[in-house]
Enzyme design. Structure first.
Site, PDB file in Angstrom:
ATOM      1  N   HIS A   1     -32.929 -31.317 -28.391  1.00  0.00           N
ATOM      2  CA  HIS A   1     -33.783 -31.317 -27.201  1.00  0.00           C
ATOM      3  C   HIS A   1     -34.223 -29.890 -26.902  1.00  0.00           C
ATOM      4  CE1 HIS A   1     -34.185 -30.934 -22.683  1.00  0.00           C
ATOM      5  NE2 HIS A   1     -35.199 -31.695 -23.032  1.00  0.00           N
ATOM      6  N   SER A   2     -35.519 -29.683 -26.718  1.00  0.00           N
ATOM      7  CA  SER A   2     -36.076 -28.405 -26.293  1.00  0.00           C
ATOM      8  C   SER A   2     -35.653 -27.277 -27.244  1.00  0.00           C
ATOM      9  CB  SER A   2     -35.661 -28.127 -24.843  1.00  0.00           C
ATOM     10  OG  SER A   2     -36.411 -27.088 -24.287  1.00  0.00           O
TER      11      SER A   2
END
Length: 285
Positions: free
Chosen positions: A98-99
């Site tokens: 994520h990210s």
């Protein structure tokens, strides 16, 4: 339920949350900047046929900090993740990121294509980039800030609930339930109340940064199939959509939600379904 454990990498503690059957398909999960492994609490129970191993990256959650004066570079996480895989005796595995964790996952897949089976990226594809002509000035500014701030201490929260409220109302808001998951792993008691376990040095700018051409070279080297998930209210998708064609095998999925859509039940269910289907597709080949 999950089990929480840790081991040492280069003399530092790396903490892990693990879900699923130890004999199931292994997926290493990497969280975003200033988050921790608990960011996958909504997603993990929806992946019963997966051994999900979520790592607190260095300086985050319950993992140890890098030595004082050592910068936090995104690429240093690659060696840590590979060390986790080696200690678990995983010759081949998939990555869920994520990210910032998505950027780490992509770079690892480019550096060690023989180790990575598939990539599942949420709200991220590559590290931030800067114009090459700006890099000398950005380095000078970063060096000045490092000298000025070094390991600054953040003011603690008086109560645990203040920390939860701060996380709910962050730059990318999350639900009260999700905030509590993150804060329970992210806060610790101190003499003045509650403070973040994460290293304050994570807030300092990187001294060395990537140019667009460098990032494109990494993307061109990725061999693993990629499933990229973006939220309708998340990061600006323009750059991601421009970079996506550089990947050999990639599919884009746009779902309702913000930057932390994987922490919402509806989006988490959709993401889990696409992960399961992708792994099933891989198994049928």
């Amino acid at each position: 339920m999950y089990k929480s454990w840790s081991f040492e990498v280069s003399g530092r503690r790396l903490a892990v949350m693990e879900w699923g059957d130890p004999d199931a398909v292994p997926v290493l999960a990497l969280h975003g900047w200033l988050d921790n492994a608990a960011t996958f609490m909504q997603l993990a129970p929806r992946l019963p046929a997966v051994r999900l191993i979520a790592i607190d990256l260095a300086g985050h959650g319950e993992s140890g900090h890098r030595p004082a004066g050592t910068p936090y570079y995104i690429w240093d996480n690659i060696a840590d993740v590979l060390a986790v895989a080696d200690q678990l005796e995983l010759e081949r595995f998939s990555l869920l990121g994520h990210s910032m964790g998505a950027g780490v996952a992509m770079m690892l897949a480019a550096c060690a294509p023989q180790r990575v089976a598939r990539l599942f990226l949420i709200e991220g594809l590559a590290p931030l980039v800067y114009e090459a002509r700006e890099l000398p000035e950005l380095m000078a500014e970063a060096l000045a800030r490092h000298k000025r701030m070094e390991r600054r201490t953040l003011r603690p929260y008086e109560t645990f609930e203040q920390g939860v409220a701060a996380r709910i109302n962050g730059r990318w808001p999350v639900s009260p339930e999700a905030a509590r998951w993150l804060v329970e792993r992210g806060l610790e008691r101190c003499s003045g109340g509650w403070r973040w376990r994460s290293d304050p040095a994570l807030m300092l700018p990187s001294v060395v940064r990537f140019s667009e051409a460098q990032v494109e070279a990494f993307l061109l080297r990725v061999r693993a199939p990629v499933e990229l998930v973006l939220g309708t209210g998340g990061i600006d998708p323009a750059r991601m959509q421009r970079l996506l064609p550089l990947l050999r095998d990639a599919r884009l999925h746009v779902l309702a939600g913000n930057h932390h859509l994987h922490l919402e039940p509806g989006a988490a269910a959709e993401i889990a379904t696409l992960i399961i289907n992708s792994l099933r597709e891989a198994g049928s080949h």
